[in-house]
Write a protein that holds these residues in place. Structure first.
Motif, mmCIF file in Angstrom:
data_model
loop_
_atom_site.group_PDB
_atom_site.id
_atom_site.type_symbol
_atom_site.label_atom_id
_atom_site.label_comp_id
_atom_site.label_asym_id
_atom_site.label_seq_id
_atom_site.Cartn_x
_atom_site.Cartn_y
_atom_site.Cartn_z
ATOM 1 N N ALA A 12 0.830 -1.204 0.000
ATOM 2 C CA ALA A 12 0.000 0.000 0.000
ATOM 3 C C ALA A 12 0.864 1.255 0.000
ATOM 4 N N ARG A 13 1.960 1.231 0.749
ATOM 5 C CA ARG A 13 2.887 2.372 0.749
ATOM 6 C C ARG A 13 3.465 2.579 -0.650
ATOM 7 N N ALA A 14 3.816 1.479 -1.326
ATOM 8 C CA ALA A 14 4.340 1.579 -2.683
ATOM 9 C C ALA A 14 3.284 2.139 -3.636
ATOM 10 N N LEU A 15 2.042 1.671 -3.501
ATOM 11 C CA LEU A 15 0.981 2.162 -4.376
ATOM 12 C C LEU A 15 0.726 3.645 -4.166
ATOM 13 N N ALA A 16 0.852 4.111 -2.919
ATOM 14 C CA ALA A 16 0.712 5.544 -2.657
ATOM 15 C C ALA A 16 1.773 6.338 -3.392
ATOM 16 N N ASN A 17 2.903 5.676 -3.709
ATOM 17 C CA ASN A 17 3.963 6.299 -4.494
ATOM 18 C C ASN A 17 3.920 5.849 -5.961
ATOM 19 N N ASN A 18 2.738 5.365 -6.372
ATOM 20 C CA ASN A 18 2.450 5.074 -7.785
ATOM 21 C C ASN A 18 3.236 3.891 -8.360
ATOM 22 N N VAL A 19 3.457 2.873 -7.523
ATOM 23 C CA VAL A 19 4.103 1.647 -7.982
ATOM 24 C C VAL A 19 3.330 0.452 -7.426
ATOM 25 N N VAL A 20 3.063 -0.538 -8.276
ATOM 26 C CA VAL A 20 2.367 -1.752 -7.861
ATOM 27 C C VAL A 20 3.389 -2.835 -7.532
ATOM 28 N N ILE A 21 3.314 -3.359 -6.296
ATOM 29 C CA ILE A 21 4.124 -4.491 -5.852
ATOM 30 C C ILE A 21 3.167 -5.546 -5.326
ATOM 31 N N GLY A 22 3.378 -6.808 -5.670
ATOM 32 C CA GLY A 22 2.465 -7.875 -5.291
ATOM 33 C C GLY A 22 2.851 -8.569 -4.006
ATOM 34 N N THR A 23 1.863 -9.235 -3.393
ATOM 35 C CA THR A 23 2.109 -10.004 -2.176
ATOM 36 C C THR A 23 1.596 -11.438 -2.263
ATOM 37 N N SER A 24 0.817 -11.789 -3.246
ATOM 38 C CA SER A 24 0.211 -13.127 -3.354
ATOM 39 C C SER A 24 -0.640 -13.470 -2.150
ATOM 40 N N GLY A 25 -1.054 -12.480 -1.380
ATOM 41 C CA GLY A 25 -1.901 -12.732 -0.224
ATOM 42 C C GLY A 25 -1.172 -13.236 0.994
ATOM 43 N N GLU A 26 0.161 -13.388 0.927
ATOM 44 C CA GLU A 26 0.897 -13.932 2.057
ATOM 45 C C GLU A 26 1.164 -12.851 3.096
ATOM 46 N N GLU A 27 1.389 -13.298 4.334
ATOM 47 C CA GLU A 27 1.592 -12.366 5.434
ATOM 48 C C GLU A 27 2.847 -11.523 5.256
ATOM 49 N N THR A 28 3.934 -12.148 4.838
ATOM 50 C CA THR A 28 5.231 -11.465 4.884
ATOM 51 C C THR A 28 6.042 -11.662 3.604
ATOM 52 N N SER A 29 5.379 -11.812 2.468
ATOM 53 C CA SER A 29 6.108 -12.073 1.227
ATOM 54 C C SER A 29 5.677 -11.104 0.140
ATOM 55 N N LEU A 30 6.660 -10.516 -0.527
ATOM 56 C CA LEU A 30 6.445 -9.591 -1.630
ATOM 57 C C LEU A 30 7.081 -10.160 -2.886
ATOM 58 N N PHE A 31 6.488 -9.896 -4.043
ATOM 59 C CA PHE A 31 7.139 -10.355 -5.268
ATOM 60 C C PHE A 31 7.098 -9.290 -6.350
ATOM 61 N N LEU A 32 8.135 -9.316 -7.175
ATOM 62 C CA LEU A 32 8.280 -8.390 -8.298
ATOM 63 C C LEU A 32 8.270 -9.197 -9.586
ATOM 64 N N ALA A 33 7.448 -8.779 -10.538
ATOM 65 C CA ALA A 33 7.405 -9.430 -11.858
ATOM 66 C C ALA A 33 7.140 -8.352 -12.905
ATOM 67 N N PRO A 34 8.140 -7.518 -13.183
ATOM 68 C CA PRO A 34 7.935 -6.440 -14.143
ATOM 69 C C PRO A 34 7.860 -6.937 -15.573
ATOM 70 N N SER A 35 7.334 -6.099 -16.440
ATOM 71 C CA SER A 35 7.385 -6.381 -17.869
ATOM 72 C C SER A 35 8.820 -6.621 -18.305
ATOM 73 N N LEU A 36 9.009 -7.578 -19.219
ATOM 74 C CA LEU A 36 10.355 -7.859 -19.712
ATOM 75 C C LEU A 36 10.923 -6.694 -20.507
ATOM 76 N N LEU A 37 10.078 -5.727 -20.869
ATOM 77 C CA LEU A 37 10.513 -4.542 -21.614
ATOM 78 C C LEU A 37 10.548 -3.296 -20.741
ATOM 79 N N MET A 38 10.365 -3.435 -19.433
ATOM 80 C CA MET A 38 10.430 -2.272 -18.548
ATOM 81 C C MET A 38 11.782 -1.593 -18.687
ATOM 82 N N SER A 39 11.772 -0.279 -18.855
ATOM 83 C CA SER A 39 13.018 0.458 -19.078
ATOM 84 C C SER A 39 13.877 0.464 -17.822
ATOM 85 N N GLU A 40 15.139 0.785 -17.999
ATOM 86 C CA GLU A 40 16.046 0.820 -16.855
ATOM 87 C C GLU A 40 15.647 1.906 -15.872
#
Length: 433
Positions: free
Chosen positions: A380-408
């Motif tokens: 939620a803190r990341a989304l407030a800064n306009n970035v989506v980060i996933g959690t898969s619903g787990e208590e303490t786990s975050l995951f990143l899966a950006p587009s393979l074409l995401m710029s540097e």
């Protein structure tokens, strides 16, 4: 009255984010914001990629050809998959069958394994997720993705399994930190004993935050062979480029009896699944008919997207890009982890990464409560800064899966915002027990 039954990746009672559009690596939201999509394993080329849009437009005028009819574009998509993605694997790759999702192809592969071996039990590794259909649900051992019910008062009502499931221990290593072991490690002999009488063992390369290398794969393959079981490489997430090569299994010496694919394979343009059989299995089917018909498998839109996606990966040298930048992401995530006492572990490959926080073990997952889990609050803190980060619903786990074409520059923004958001977890005082 709300008419749509829905679910969300981030647990808690906050309303789901409403997406109204997307372009490249960005979502457009109902509140007018553009947010960076840092956690979308299906949109491998981002949103609205011109080659995928054109493929959908071209195929929209094609007939709705069911799997029971010969269809030239389906044959072409199969040829493209074999000749492009499996270009270096012609000694063992046999044939392709398309489906609608990763869950479906995992169920198809496991069912075929039962038919070929005459055995019923199946096996997977701890923390496994393989889908929510038939046998793929049976080998999903993470309680929060098993398709059952969770209760705010506590407890999880898991749907009963239809087959006996044996669970292998997973590999312990990580790029940073060590995962909490939930079962003693298996050596080759112990694995072989567990697989006695099993039809197939299925392993993937990212679920539960485990990104094992070739040594673990080769041990599982050797145990399966010794026990007379087939082995299936679940590449629904990692296949088609996300791991920095065409397939994660190419990091080992062994080759599977079957490979399952989904998510990225159609470039986000359509639902997709595929099961690829080895030459040996195809030969065993020569005098048989695989009775598993479906109306919408190999739909013209999905087939056009598969061919378009494969050609973009080659033309734009995406594998080389993911391999190079994936190493940069890993280095940066370790730097971030060392700054934050709340981070227990980091692991990943290419453009798929897990950041695990100290706190409840994954098996202690509970249903949504009034207070969102700490991982959801970090997101939620990341989304407030306009970035989506996933959690898969787990208590303490975050995951990143950006587009393979995401710029540097976009990748830098994603990681900078994650760095900031982890302060929420630090404030909880999370640390080793």
């Amino acid at each position: 009255m709300k008419r749509l039954l829905s679910t969300g990746l981030n647990a808690g009672k906050d309303s789901a984010v409403s997406v109204t559009g997307g372009k490249g690596s960005w979502f457009e939201l109902a509140d007018g914001r553009r947010v960076l999509d840092g956690s979308n394993s299906a949109g491998a080329l981002g949103h609205g990629h011109p080659d995928i849009v054109e493929a959908v437009r071209r195929a929209a005028g094609e007939p709705a050809v069911s799997e029971g009819w010969h269809y030239a574009r389906r044959e072409q998509a199969a040829e493209d998959l074999i000749n492009i993605a499996f270009a270096g694997e012609h000694d063992w790759v046999g044939a392709v069958r398309f489906a609608l999702s990763g869950s479906e192809v995992n169920d198809l592969a496991l069912s075929l394994g039962q038919a070929l071996t005459g055995r019923t039990p199946v096996a997977t590794r701890e923390r496994a997720y393989h889908g929510l259909t038939g046998l793929s649900r049976d080998v999903t051992v993470q309680p929060h993705w098993h398709g059952g019910l969770s209760h705010r008062a506590g407890g999880v009502a898991m749907a009963p399994r239809g087959a006996e499931v044996r669970i292998l221990s997973g590999p312990p290593g990580s790029l940073y930190g060590e995962r909490v072991a939930s079962m003693p490690p298996d050596d080759l002999e112990a694995m072989t004993r567990k697989l006695a009488g099993v039809s197939s063992v299925i392993i993937d390369y990212s679920q539960g935050g485990m990104y094992h290398g070739g040594a673990y794969q080769d041990q599982v393959a050797a145990a399966a062979r010794a026990a007379g079981a087939l082995w299936i490489a679940d590449e629904v997430i990692t296949g088609a480029g996300r791991s920095g090569r065409w397939f994660a299994f190419q990091g080992g010496q062994s080759r599977p009896d079957m490979v399952t694919m989904g998510k990225s394979l159609a470039g986000g343009g359509a639902p997709i699944g595929a099961v690829i059989l080895s030459k040996e299995l195809v030969e065993r089917l020569n005098d048989s008919s695989w009775q598993a018909y479906s109306t919408f498998r190999g739909h013209p839109v999905a087939m056009a997207c598969v061919s378009a996606y494969l050609r973009v990966i080659v033309r734009d040298r995406v594998l080389e890009r993911v391999d190079r930048l994936g190493r940069v992401i890993g280095q940066r995530l370790v730097e971030i982890a060392r700054k934050h006492p709340s981070v227990a572990r980091v692991d990943g490959r290419g453009f798929h990464w897990t950041v695990e926080l100290h706190g409840p073990h994954w098996k202690d997952w509970k249903a949504d409560g009034d207070a969102a889990p700490v991982a959801s609050r970090v997101a939620a803190r990341a989304l407030a800064n306009n970035v989506v980060i996933g959690t898969s619903g787990e208590e303490t786990s975050l995951f990143l899966a950006p587009s393979l074409l995401m710029s540097e520059d976009e990748l830098k923004l994603l990681l900078d915002v994650l760095d900031d958001a982890l302060a929420v977890a630090d404030a909880e005082g999370l640390q080793p027990a």
